[in-house]
Every structure is written in C-alpha cells, then in structure tokens.
Scaffold this motif. Sequence first.
Motif, mmCIF file in Angstrom:
data_model
loop_
_atom_site.group_PDB
_atom_site.id
_atom_site.type_symbol
_atom_site.label_atom_id
_atom_site.label_comp_id
_atom_site.label_asym_id
_atom_site.label_seq_id
_atom_site.Cartn_x
_atom_site.Cartn_y
_atom_site.Cartn_z
ATOM 1 N N VAL A 113 53.786 76.145 78.858
ATOM 2 C CA VAL A 113 55.161 75.651 78.681
ATOM 3 C C VAL A 113 55.889 75.779 80.014
ATOM 4 O O VAL A 113 56.052 76.882 80.537
ATOM 5 N N GLU A 114 56.290 74.647 80.566
ATOM 6 C CA GLU A 114 56.867 74.570 81.912
ATOM 7 C C GLU A 114 58.097 73.676 81.923
ATOM 8 O O GLU A 114 58.213 72.789 81.081
ATOM 9 N N ASN A 115 58.985 73.851 82.887
ATOM 10 C CA ASN A 115 60.122 72.953 83.003
ATOM 11 C C ASN A 115 60.158 72.195 84.324
ATOM 12 O O ASN A 115 60.957 71.292 84.485
ATOM 13 N N ALA A 116 59.317 72.578 85.301
ATOM 14 C CA ALA A 116 59.428 72.000 86.641
ATOM 15 C C ALA A 116 58.198 71.167 86.989
ATOM 16 O O ALA A 116 57.093 71.468 86.533
ATOM 17 N N PRO A 117 58.393 70.121 87.800
ATOM 18 C CA PRO A 117 57.254 69.263 88.160
ATOM 19 C C PRO A 117 56.066 70.032 88.741
ATOM 20 O O PRO A 117 54.926 69.812 88.326
ATOM 21 N N TYR A 161 61.443 72.035 94.221
ATOM 22 C CA TYR A 161 60.581 73.113 94.712
ATOM 23 C C TYR A 161 60.296 74.146 93.633
ATOM 24 O O TYR A 161 59.485 75.050 93.835
ATOM 25 N N GLU A 162 61.025 74.044 92.522
ATOM 26 C CA GLU A 162 60.940 75.076 91.506
ATOM 27 C C GLU A 162 59.503 75.306 91.053
ATOM 28 O O GLU A 162 58.755 74.355 90.841
ATOM 29 N N GLY A 163 59.164 76.562 90.899
ATOM 30 C CA GLY A 163 57.807 76.881 90.432
ATOM 31 C C GLY A 163 56.958 77.423 91.566
ATOM 32 O O GLY A 163 56.063 78.216 91.347
ATOM 33 N N PHE A 207 53.749 81.031 79.329
ATOM 34 C CA PHE A 207 55.135 80.620 79.561
ATOM 35 C C PHE A 207 55.547 80.816 81.011
ATOM 36 O O PHE A 207 55.384 81.903 81.567
ATOM 37 N N ASP A 208 56.143 79.787 81.574
ATOM 38 C CA ASP A 208 56.883 79.936 82.818
ATOM 39 C C ASP A 208 58.170 80.708 82.494
ATOM 40 O O ASP A 208 58.545 80.810 81.320
ATOM 41 N N MET A 209 58.843 81.264 83.498
ATOM 42 C CA MET A 209 60.033 82.067 83.211
ATOM 43 C C MET A 209 61.364 81.341 83.485
ATOM 44 O O MET A 209 62.124 81.065 82.547
ATOM 45 N N ASP A 210 61.638 81.035 84.761
ATOM 46 C CA ASP A 210 62.942 80.453 85.093
ATOM 47 C C ASP A 210 63.033 79.011 84.601
ATOM 48 O O ASP A 210 62.168 78.195 84.879
ATOM 49 N N GLY A 211 64.073 78.725 83.846
ATOM 50 C CA GLY A 211 64.231 77.368 83.309
ATOM 51 C C GLY A 211 63.499 77.173 81.992
ATOM 52 O O GLY A 211 63.609 76.127 81.367
ATOM 53 N N VAL A 212 62.711 78.184 81.580
ATOM 54 C CA VAL A 212 62.013 78.128 80.288
ATOM 55 C C VAL A 212 62.516 79.261 79.393
ATOM 56 O O VAL A 212 63.032 79.041 78.303
HETATM 57 CA CA CA Z 1 60.500 77.073 85.956
#
Ligand code: CA
Length: 231
Positions: free
Chosen positions: A171-175, A44-46, A7-12
């Motif tokens: 599981v990610e939310n950023a490109p 830039y996220e990630g 898992f990614d953290m921010d936005g997830v």
């Molecule tokens: Ca993220």
Amino acid sequence: MLKAVLFDMDGVLFDSMKNHAEAWYQTLCEHYGFVCDRIHFYLYEGSTGAQTIDALFREQRGRHATDYEIETIYAEKSNCFTQLGPAEPMPGAGDVLRKVGEKRLTRVLVTGSGQATLINKLSLAYPGVFTPDHIVSAKDCPIGQGKPHPYPYLMGLKKAGNILPTEAIVVENAPMGVQAGHAAGVFTIGVNTGPLDPQVLKEAGADLVLGSMSELAERFDGIVEQFFDLH
Ligand code: CA
C-alpha cells in the motif's frame, strides 16, 4: 495465498506529506537556494532523504552532494519537520490496519524515513500494530537502494517471514513507492492521498488506484477476494 500487507508510512499511515514538502522547501529552497515548488517534493516522495538531496544537487548544481552536505541538510530538514508539529494519523488508516489484522495477515512497515522518533510515533498512533522486527526503515537500506529500487519491499517480504512477492500486498501513495512495490513483484495498491494526478500512480505500475485510505478500508475484503486466495 495472501500472508502480509506492506505499508508505506508518510502519506499512507500519517497525513504528513504536507509537512515534509514544507520542510524540504524551507530547507532546500529558502535556505540553500535550490529552485522548485512544494509539489516537486511529492514526486521525490518515497526515496530516502539522502537520495532527495543528491537528486537536487545533480539536477541543479551538476554534481553529487557530499556526505557532509547530505548530513547537514537532512538534519536541518528533520529539525524543520519536527517544528511543524506532529502529523495526524491518516483518516481511514486505522480501519485498514484493523481489517488486515482481523484476517491474521502480517502487517509490515516499509519506509524510506530515518526519523529517530519513528517507533514512538507509530506506537502512539497505532499501538501494538507494528513490532520492531516488522519495520523496514532507512537504516535497513543501503545508499542508492531506496525506493524506487525494489530493495525496501524485498526486505519487507523477508521480515514478513521470507514470503513470496505473490503472497503480499503493498500500500503506497507515491509514484516512486509504487514503482518499488511493482519492481519487487508485489500487487501494489496506489492510494492517492496527495495533490498528484491519479494517472501518475497508474503509470508507475499500480495494480489498483484508490482515492483514500477510507476507500481501501471499505473495499479491502472485496479486493482480497477478487485478487487473492486466502485458503
Ligand atoms: Ca509515502
């Protein structure tokens, strides 16, 4: 056989991207005179803070940021982020973590964040879910090898117990995060929790794009059944 979910953290796991974008905007644009809008920081996220700062220096000042600049600007951004208050857990994320735990899959956190309070924050919102040896953070990641580089997710596979890319889900939310998962050879689910067009996640290499963590919680069993062999 599926063994772990990374898992990614921010936005997830946390609804924190709005505050990150605001903190970057206030620091880099309002204080240091860079010119861009808040949505720019979602692209830039990630990547790590150092990479974000350096990318803007290269784009707008035609040179790399110095170590001193990276250190002072990142400290200021972190301070600003803290002042904006704690981010709420992402709706539905707790349900996803529970479903993953019920299937006895290892849960690993893979973040570009270097926040000192990260472990506290995680154990408050999601008690007992991520043990310290199942966390990959900015500290584990050599400069220049943050997302979109596959390194953080390859490290995640290692920390999950030296498993193969085909034995995990990202599981990610950023490109850039999706690119990192895809480049590591892992089945990558893009959960579009921010203001970007979902097509951006598809183009970054997501195997599946969903609209929210609640949707992932609802569909998790079906996705595992469709794409993985649990036996
Ligand atoms: Ca993220």
